[in-house]
Design a protein around this motif. Structure first.
Motif, PDB file in Angstrom:
ATOM      1  N   THR A  15       0.833  -1.212   0.000  1.00 52.37           N
ATOM      2  CA  THR A  15       0.000   0.000   0.000  1.00 52.37           C
ATOM      3  C   THR A  15       0.858   1.248   0.000  1.00 52.37           C
ATOM      4  O   THR A  15       0.586   2.233  -0.719  1.00 52.37           O
ATOM      5  CB  THR A  15      -0.899  -0.002   1.244  1.00 52.37           C
ATOM      6  OG1 THR A  15      -1.743  -1.164   1.181  1.00 52.37           O
ATOM      7  CG2 THR A  15      -1.791   1.246   1.270  1.00 52.37           C
ATOM      8  N   ASN A  16       1.907   1.212   0.815  1.00 51.57           N
ATOM      9  CA  ASN A  16       2.810   2.389   0.876  1.00 51.57           C
ATOM     10  C   ASN A  16       3.468   2.635  -0.470  1.00 51.57           C
ATOM     11  O   ASN A  16       3.673   3.781  -0.890  1.00 51.57           O
ATOM     12  CB  ASN A  16       3.852   2.188   1.965  1.00 51.57           C
ATOM     13  CG  ASN A  16       3.227   2.229   3.363  1.00 51.57           C
ATOM     14  OD1 ASN A  16       2.182   2.892   3.546  1.00 51.57           O
ATOM     15  ND2 ASN A  16       3.828   1.597   4.343  1.00 51.57           N
ATOM     16  N   SER A  17       3.841   1.559  -1.116  1.00 48.15           N
ATOM     17  CA  SER A  17       4.505   1.692  -2.428  1.00 48.15           C
ATOM     18  C   SER A  17       3.547   2.331  -3.427  1.00 48.15           C
ATOM     19  O   SER A  17       3.927   3.204  -4.221  1.00 48.15           O
ATOM     20  CB  SER A  17       4.963   0.313  -2.928  1.00 48.15           C
ATOM     21  OG  SER A  17       5.934  -0.211  -2.056  1.00 48.15           O
ATOM     22  N   ILE A  18       2.294   1.885  -3.347  1.00 44.70           N
ATOM     23  CA  ILE A  18       1.302   2.454  -4.283  1.00 44.70           C
ATOM     24  C   ILE A  18       1.100   3.925  -4.005  1.00 44.70           C
ATOM     25  O   ILE A  18       1.026   4.758  -4.922  1.00 44.70           O
ATOM     26  CB  ILE A  18      -0.022   1.674  -4.150  1.00 44.70           C
ATOM     27  CG1 ILE A  18       0.145   0.262  -4.700  1.00 44.70           C
ATOM     28  CG2 ILE A  18      -1.138   2.392  -4.917  1.00 44.70           C
ATOM     29  CD1 ILE A  18      -1.026  -0.654  -4.440  1.00 44.70           C
ATOM     30  N   LEU A  19       1.009   4.257  -2.711  1.00 47.56           N
ATOM     31  CA  LEU A  19       0.843   5.664  -2.351  1.00 47.56           C
ATOM     32  C   LEU A  19       2.007   6.512  -2.828  1.00 47.56           C
ATOM     33  O   LEU A  19       1.836   7.639  -3.290  1.00 47.56           O
ATOM     34  CB  LEU A  19       0.658   5.797  -0.832  1.00 47.56           C
ATOM     35  CG  LEU A  19      -0.659   5.243  -0.266  1.00 47.56           C
ATOM     36  CD1 LEU A  19      -0.645   5.275   1.270  1.00 47.56           C
ATOM     37  CD2 LEU A  19      -1.848   6.037  -0.793  1.00 47.56           C
ATOM     38  N   LEU A  20       3.200   5.937  -2.690  1.00 50.16           N
ATOM     39  CA  LEU A  20       4.391   6.667  -3.142  1.00 50.16           C
ATOM     40  C   LEU A  20       4.349   6.879  -4.648  1.00 50.16           C
ATOM     41  O   LEU A  20       4.698   7.951  -5.145  1.00 50.16           O
ATOM     42  CB  LEU A  20       5.661   5.910  -2.752  1.00 50.16           C
ATOM     43  CG  LEU A  20       6.004   5.918  -1.270  1.00 50.16           C
ATOM     44  CD1 LEU A  20       7.186   4.983  -0.979  1.00 50.16           C
ATOM     45  CD2 LEU A  20       6.340   7.324  -0.811  1.00 50.16           C
ATOM     46  N   VAL A  21       3.928   5.821  -5.346  1.00 49.29           N
ATOM     47  CA  VAL A  21       3.849   5.943  -6.819  1.00 49.29           C
ATOM     48  C   VAL A  21       2.819   6.995  -7.204  1.00 49.29           C
ATOM     49  O   VAL A  21       3.041   7.841  -8.073  1.00 49.29           O
ATOM     50  CB  VAL A  21       3.496   4.580  -7.442  1.00 49.29           C
ATOM     51  CG1 VAL A  21       3.179   4.749  -8.926  1.00 49.29           C
ATOM     52  CG2 VAL A  21       4.636   3.616  -7.255  1.00 49.29           C
TER      53      VAL A  21
END
Length: 305
Positions: A15-21
């Motif tokens: 989820t964090n990775s998606i938010l960062l993207v």
């Protein structure tokens, strides 16, 4: 049981990775939008600057055209002396001056007013064209009138010359008629008589000087009663007789010695006229002159001894 926490951590990382993207993408999109916005703003400013430059050029060009029209009106003002057109020209000159002043104070960005001022200029040009046409028409009419006046003047001068010629010919003819109608005297003879009416040559005995003459035939002369005026001049050139007796000759009064009336019908007639000597006579050459109708008709010199 130990396997579930690992899965939970894995989901959070994902989820964090998606938010960062997503955040990164949002930043990129925001950057792109900001870049495009600044680019469009710059382009808009450049377009506005270009438009302002064009409008400044248009304003300057329009100002030059107004100046040219003002000069044309001024020059045209000097080409006519028609009062009506001059009043209209004065009105247009004032109108152009007001429009020029307004154009000077109008901002280049006010495209609407500049367009309206250009339209006003077209109206002024139309009016000027109308005035030019009117003046051309008047000039043609004036030219025609001048030509007609010249023709009339030439005809008048020709007629005057003809009248003058006829008048001169009439005067010449009148003079010839007057000359032709003047009576003439011939066969003038002088006889000296004593108191008894007998011919005598002795100077001291002369009491009468008788002059006989023939009035020549003249059918052009006016018939009727005529008067013969006789002048006898002594050797000292004085007129014999009463010098208070005068008649008109060549516009002035001159003395005569004796006169006699006779009837003239146009035919030759023999006449005589006498002078009863009323003064002392001296030896020398005398001269007798006869006048009829104010003209000298004959004369003769004679000697008394």
């Amino acid at each position: 049981m130990q396997f579930q926490p690992k899965l939970k951590n894995l989901d959070m990382n994902k989820t964090n990775s998606i938010l960062l993207v997503v955040a990164a993408a949002a930043v990129v999109v925001m950057g792109i939008l900001l870049y495009n916005s600044k680019k469009k703003q710059k382009e808009a400013e450049e377009n506005i600057a270009a438009m302002e430059e064009v409008m400044n050029y248009e304003k300057e060009k329009l100002a030059d055209e107004y100046t040219n029209v003002a000069d044309e009106l001024k020059d045209f003002h000097l080409q006519t002396n028609n009062d009506s057109i001059l009043r209209l020209l004065d009105k247009e000159q004032k109108r152009v001056q007001l429009l020029m002043d307004e154009l000077k104070n109008t901002k280049a960005t006010n495209a609407k007013r500049i367009a309206e001022l250009r339209k006003e200029l077209s109206s002024v040009r139309s009016a000027l064209s109308y005035y030019v046409a009117q003046v051309d028409s008047l000039n043609r009419v004036n030219g025609k009138l001048l030509a007609e006046n010249k023709e009339v003047r030439e005809l008048y001068e020709s007629a005057s010359a003809t009248v003058q010629t006829l008048s001169e010919e009439k005067d010449q003819l009148t003079e010839k008629v007057n000359i032709a109608s003047q009576l003439k005297a011939r066969n003038i003879s002088v006889t000296t008589l004593n108191e008894s009416g007998k011919a005598i040559n002795r100077l001291r005995k002369i009491a009468i000087i008788k002059v006989t003459y023939d009035v020549v035939e003249n059918i052009t002369a006016k018939s009727g009663e005529k008067t013969t005026y006789m002048r006898i001049t002594a050797p000292d050139h004085t007129v014999c007789g009463n010098n208070n007796n005068t008649f008109m000759f060549e516009g002035r009064e001159i003395p005569y010695t004796s006169k006699k009336n006779f009837e003239f019908s146009g035919q030759e007639t023999s006449q005589s006229i006498v002078w009863n000597v009323s003064q002392s006579l001296t030896e020398g050459t005398y001269r007798v002159e006869l006048f009829i109708d104010g003209h000298l008709v004959g004369g003769k010199s004679f000697e008394l001894k």
